[in-house]
Design a protein around this motif. Structure first.
Motif, PDB file in Angstrom:
ATOM      1  N   LEU A 161     -45.707 -24.462   8.701  1.00 35.57           N
ATOM      2  CA  LEU A 161     -46.360 -23.171   8.836  1.00 35.57           C
ATOM      3  C   LEU A 161     -47.111 -22.850   7.555  1.00 35.57           C
ATOM      4  O   LEU A 161     -46.873 -23.447   6.505  1.00 35.57           O
ATOM      5  CB  LEU A 161     -45.331 -22.067   9.108  1.00 35.57           C
ATOM      6  CG  LEU A 161     -44.595 -22.082  10.448  1.00 35.57           C
ATOM      7  CD1 LEU A 161     -43.511 -21.011  10.452  1.00 35.57           C
ATOM      8  CD2 LEU A 161     -45.565 -21.863  11.606  1.00 35.57           C
ATOM      9  N   ASP A 162     -48.002 -21.883   7.644  1.00 38.33           N
ATOM     10  CA  ASP A 162     -48.713 -21.416   6.453  1.00 38.33           C
ATOM     11  C   ASP A 162     -48.862 -19.906   6.524  1.00 38.33           C
ATOM     12  O   ASP A 162     -48.548 -19.272   7.548  1.00 38.33           O
ATOM     13  CB  ASP A 162     -50.077 -22.096   6.357  1.00 38.33           C
ATOM     14  CG  ASP A 162     -50.603 -22.129   4.927  1.00 38.33           C
ATOM     15  OD1 ASP A 162     -49.786 -22.013   3.984  1.00 38.33           O
ATOM     16  OD2 ASP A 162     -51.815 -22.265   4.737  1.00 38.33           O
ATOM     17  N   ASP A 163     -49.315 -19.307   5.412  1.00 38.34           N
ATOM     18  CA  ASP A 163     -49.572 -17.866   5.313  1.00 38.34           C
ATOM     19  C   ASP A 163     -48.294 -17.046   5.478  1.00 38.34           C
ATOM     20  O   ASP A 163     -48.306 -15.963   6.047  1.00 38.34           O
ATOM     21  CB  ASP A 163     -50.607 -17.423   6.356  1.00 38.34           C
ATOM     22  CG  ASP A 163     -51.895 -18.214   6.292  1.00 38.34           C
ATOM     23  OD1 ASP A 163     -52.344 -18.500   5.176  1.00 38.34           O
ATOM     24  OD2 ASP A 163     -52.439 -18.562   7.355  1.00 38.34           O
ATOM     25  N   VAL A 164     -47.170 -17.556   4.949  1.00 37.88           N
ATOM     26  CA  VAL A 164     -45.864 -16.916   5.140  1.00 37.88           C
ATOM     27  C   VAL A 164     -45.460 -16.111   3.906  1.00 37.88           C
ATOM     28  O   VAL A 164     -45.567 -16.583   2.770  1.00 37.88           O
ATOM     29  CB  VAL A 164     -44.771 -17.966   5.424  1.00 37.88           C
ATOM     30  CG1 VAL A 164     -43.398 -17.296   5.541  1.00 37.88           C
ATOM     31  CG2 VAL A 164     -45.098 -18.757   6.687  1.00 37.88           C
ATOM     32  N   ASN A 212     -47.939 -12.221   7.902  1.00 34.10           N
ATOM     33  CA  ASN A 212     -48.957 -13.254   7.770  1.00 34.10           C
ATOM     34  C   ASN A 212     -49.893 -12.841   6.641  1.00 34.10           C
ATOM     35  O   ASN A 212     -50.573 -11.812   6.728  1.00 34.10           O
ATOM     36  CB  ASN A 212     -49.729 -13.408   9.083  1.00 34.10           C
ATOM     37  CG  ASN A 212     -50.716 -14.553   9.037  1.00 34.10           C
ATOM     38  OD1 ASN A 212     -51.593 -14.610   8.184  1.00 34.10           O
ATOM     39  ND2 ASN A 212     -50.574 -15.486   9.974  1.00 34.10           N
ATOM     40  N   THR A 213     -49.919 -13.628   5.571  1.00 35.74           N
ATOM     41  CA  THR A 213     -50.714 -13.268   4.392  1.00 35.74           C
ATOM     42  C   THR A 213     -52.166 -13.716   4.496  1.00 35.74           C
ATOM     43  O   THR A 213     -52.969 -13.395   3.628  1.00 35.74           O
ATOM     44  CB  THR A 213     -50.101 -13.906   3.139  1.00 35.74           C
ATOM     45  OG1 THR A 213     -50.097 -15.339   3.292  1.00 35.74           O
ATOM     46  CG2 THR A 213     -48.686 -13.412   2.915  1.00 35.74           C
ATOM     47  N   SER A 245     -50.783 -21.086  11.375  1.00 31.49           N
ATOM     48  CA  SER A 245     -50.586 -19.817  10.685  1.00 31.49           C
ATOM     49  C   SER A 245     -49.440 -19.060  11.354  1.00 31.49           C
ATOM     50  O   SER A 245     -49.352 -18.995  12.581  1.00 31.49           O
ATOM     51  CB  SER A 245     -51.868 -18.984  10.737  1.00 31.49           C
ATOM     52  OG  SER A 245     -51.769 -17.852   9.913  1.00 31.49           O
ATOM     53  N   VAL A 246     -48.545 -18.524  10.557  1.00 32.39           N
ATOM     54  CA  VAL A 246     -47.336 -17.909  11.090  1.00 32.39           C
ATOM     55  C   VAL A 246     -47.662 -16.660  11.905  1.00 32.39           C
ATOM     56  O   VAL A 246     -48.614 -15.929  11.611  1.00 32.39           O
ATOM     57  CB  VAL A 246     -46.364 -17.555   9.949  1.00 32.39           C
ATOM     58  CG1 VAL A 246     -46.909 -16.393   9.101  1.00 32.39           C
ATOM     59  CG2 VAL A 246     -44.984 -17.219  10.483  1.00 32.39           C
ATOM     60  N   GLU A 247     -46.874 -16.442  12.951  1.00 33.08           N
ATOM     61  CA  GLU A 247     -46.949 -15.198  13.708  1.00 33.08           C
ATOM     62  C   GLU A 247     -45.981 -14.207  13.068  1.00 33.08           C
ATOM     63  O   GLU A 247     -44.793 -14.500  12.899  1.00 33.08           O
ATOM     64  CB  GLU A 247     -46.564 -15.430  15.166  1.00 33.08           C
ATOM     65  CG  GLU A 247     -47.568 -16.243  15.966  1.00 33.08           C
ATOM     66  CD  GLU A 247     -48.896 -15.521  16.157  1.00 33.08           C
ATOM     67  OE1 GLU A 247     -48.890 -14.264  16.212  1.00 33.08           O
ATOM     68  OE2 GLU A 247     -49.933 -16.201  16.232  1.00 33.08           O
ATOM     69  N   ALA A 248     -46.492 -13.037  12.700  1.00 33.19           N
ATOM     70  CA  ALA A 248     -45.643 -12.040  12.047  1.00 33.19           C
ATOM     71  C   ALA A 248     -44.508 -11.615  12.966  1.00 33.19           C
ATOM     72  O   ALA A 248     -44.648 -11.602  14.193  1.00 33.19           O
ATOM     73  CB  ALA A 248     -46.481 -10.831  11.643  1.00 33.19           C
ATOM     74  N   ARG A 277     -54.234 -13.153   7.196  1.00 28.53           N
ATOM     75  CA  ARG A 277     -55.023 -12.370   8.135  1.00 28.53           C
ATOM     76  C   ARG A 277     -55.292 -10.985   7.580  1.00 28.53           C
ATOM     77  O   ARG A 277     -54.433 -10.364   6.976  1.00 28.53           O
ATOM     78  CB  ARG A 277     -54.293 -12.257   9.485  1.00 28.53           C
ATOM     79  CG  ARG A 277     -54.135 -13.615  10.175  1.00 28.53           C
ATOM     80  CD  ARG A 277     -53.352 -13.493  11.454  1.00 28.53           C
ATOM     81  NE  ARG A 277     -53.156 -14.801  12.064  1.00 28.53           N
ATOM     82  CZ  ARG A 277     -52.397 -15.023  13.133  1.00 28.53           C
ATOM     83  NH1 ARG A 277     -51.771 -14.010  13.705  1.00 28.53           N
ATOM     84  NH2 ARG A 277     -52.271 -16.246  13.628  1.00 28.53           N
TER      85      ARG A 277
END
Length: 546
Positions: free
Chosen positions: A481-484, A541-542, A288-291, A544
């Motif tokens: 990566l995911d949740d970007v 991050n989409t 999961s990507v770090e903002a 969280r």
């Protein structure tokens, strides 16, 4: 139905029930698609009935559009055919200016009597409207072209390809996805033929034959232990081509980062579906990507949607003037910014053009729907706002005397109005590949394909997702990566553009059902670009929640 909802539903393989009803027309057999249309001499004679009737009733201008719209849609899911839809819509639309005011009427009774009645109705509407019209319609001059024709330069007509062959292709793609780990898969083919005839009192008689095609699919992989699931949509682009797009007659495939296959002029649906399943499965365990702030490397299939929303729509003149405010919003790119002649829409390397002549694009036609020969023109040059998109009754509002040739109607029974032409980002001038670009990035994300998005009514503040995401670290792809999603505003984003790959990477994204207007109409439009880098863009991050 909103266009983004339609794309989502089509990706879910919802079949013909999810196709906008306005695109359907009357159901016909596959064989009936092959029936020849009306002879062009007959079209001219019938169009003249409308033009002569309008003039006899006092109209200063009139045009008539005889349209035959043919569609074939094929839907499958896993190993089953969900639906095959063949439709035809045929009729005539008549537009007049009487007492300085527009009037429009249409009919599917394409006989001399039916056309005369519809023309009388259009004139009556114009006369009624003229009682409250404060400023008369002012048309930019246009050349009289006489009798001319234009055709999409296809090599293989979709109507000549058996339905069984199309079904076999979709089911083969589904099977490839299932073999590579997909739990669910659906696929679809959308094929369109617009046979359009335009005639006006200014002496043009224009016959056009327009073809478009869109293959698409969606795959889903599930982690049975956790119940988590991830999807991946097709990396195809709708194109203004024939069926040769599907069988590789002009095969050209580019290798992208992390094994992604990038397609231009043809599309390998089976290969993309197999890779799509692998990537959907990989997304289940992706980091999961770090903002934070990242340099973004955006491939054309992704960047096309951002161009569409942050450049194409805000530079439509009717939106700028507030005519679309009630439904589709307004624009931050107001006339004062254009009049200043130095408004920095983007960085110095950003050159954005409108082009209705681009071969293979969805918007390519020889003439628009009010008989103006299509062309290419600058919207943004060296980062500076230069022009808008405008048609015959609009250009005088910005001190110009020539239509840009971007008037369109989705069918014979809808009035034509200003629609987005192909809007594209020019490729970089120096030799520069995607591999070169990634090597130059210390902390970044490579994004391919379209995803969810949101943009405000002025087309300024926005958020875009994507299909697949890969982390770039010290010049190398290091993993998925995911949740970007990235957030920016239009001016800030385009001014952060620092590098554009060369012409060898140039490809097109397309929208088959772009919505606008009240009553709403759809149109098809493409957006070309090469892979492009934007520095220091805010990524969230989409996945969280707080």
């Amino acid at each position: 139905m909103k266009r983004r909802e339609f794309v989502q539903y089509a990706g879910l393989g919802a079949g013909a029930l999810m196709v906008p009803s306005l695109m359907l027309g009357n159901n016909i057999s596959a064989e009936a698609l092959l029936a020849p249309g009306m002879d062009v001499a007959v079209k001219k004679r019938l169009a003249d009935v409308a033009l002569n009737t309008a003039k006899s009733l006092g109209s200063s201008y009139a045009d008539a559009r005889i349209g035959r719209y043919l569609n074939q849609y094929v839907f499958t899911r896993e190993d089953k055919v969900q639906n095959v839809v063949n439709t035809e819509s045929f009729g005539i639309g008549i537009r007049v200016i009487t007492n300085g005011t527009w009037g429009f009427a249409s009919t599917n009774d394409v006989s001399e009597n039916g056309i005369k009645k519809a023309t009388e109705q259009a004139v009556a509407i114009a006369k009624a409207n003229s009682k409250i019209q404060k400023v008369p319609v002012k048309l930019a001059p246009v050349e009289s072209y006489g009798e001319v024709s234009w055709k999409t330069p296809i090599k293989k007509n979709f109507k000549d390809v058996p339905v069984s062959e199309k079904v076999d292709l979709l089911l083969s793609a589904n099977a490839a996805a299932m073999k590579n780990g997909a739990n669910y898969v659906n696929s679809a083919l959308f094929m369109v033929n617009e046979q359009k005839y335009f005639a006006s009192t200014e002496g043009s008689y224009i016959d056009q034959d327009v073809h478009r095609i869109w293959p698409t699919f969606g795959v889903t992989c599930i982690d049975r232990g956790t119940g988590k699931f991830k999807s991946r949509q097709a990396l195809s682009a709708p194109m203004g081509m024939g069926y040769e797009y599907m069988d590789g007659l002009d095969s050209e495939k580019l290798d992208g980062p992390a094994g992604i296959k990038l397609y231009r002029n043809s599309y390998d649906m089976v290969e993309d579906a197999a890779l799509g399943a692998q990537q959907a499965k990989e997304r289940l365990t992706a980091k999961s990507v770090e903002a934070g702030k990242y340099d973004l490397v955006l491939e054309p299939n992704h960047l096309g949607l951002t161009i569409h929303e942050s450049v194409g729509h805000p530079l439509e003149l009717d939106r700028v003037l507030g005519y679309e405010a009630n439904y589709a919003g307004t624009s931050f790119a107001t006339l004062d910014k254009w009049e200043s002649k130095d408004f920095k829409y983007g960085s110095d390397i950003v050159n954005l053009v409108a082009d209705k002549t681009q071969v293979g694009s969805l918007g390519a036609v020889g003439y628009d729907d009010e008989g103006v020969k299509t062309k290419k023109w600058d919207l943004v040059r060296n980062g500076v706002l230069k022009n808008y998109q405008a048609i015959r009754d609009q250009v005088h509002m910005i001190g110009q005397n020539e239509s840009h040739g971007c008037c369109y109607s989705q069918s014979w029974n809808d009035v034509q109005f200003q629609r987005m032409p192909n809007v594209s980002l020019e490729a970089g001038k120096e030799k520069y590949s995607v591999a070169d670009m990634i090597k130059d990035v210390e902390k970044g994300i490579y994004i391919a394909g379209r995803g969810s998005y949101s943009i405000d009514q002025q087309r300024y503040n926005f958020q875009f997702g994507g299909t697949v995401f890969y982390e770039i670290k010290d010049g190398k792809i290091v993993g998925m990566l995911d949740d970007v999603a990235y957030q920016s505003n239009t001016q800030e984003f385009w001014n952060s553009c620092t590098k554009i790959c060369d012409e060898s990477d140039y490809r097109m994204f397309g929208s088959f059902f772009d919505g606008k207007g009240q009553p709403s109409q759809v149109s098809a439009v493409s957006h070309g670009s090469s892979t492009t880098r934007f520095n220091g863009v805010n990524v969230i991050n989409t996945g969280r929640t707080i």
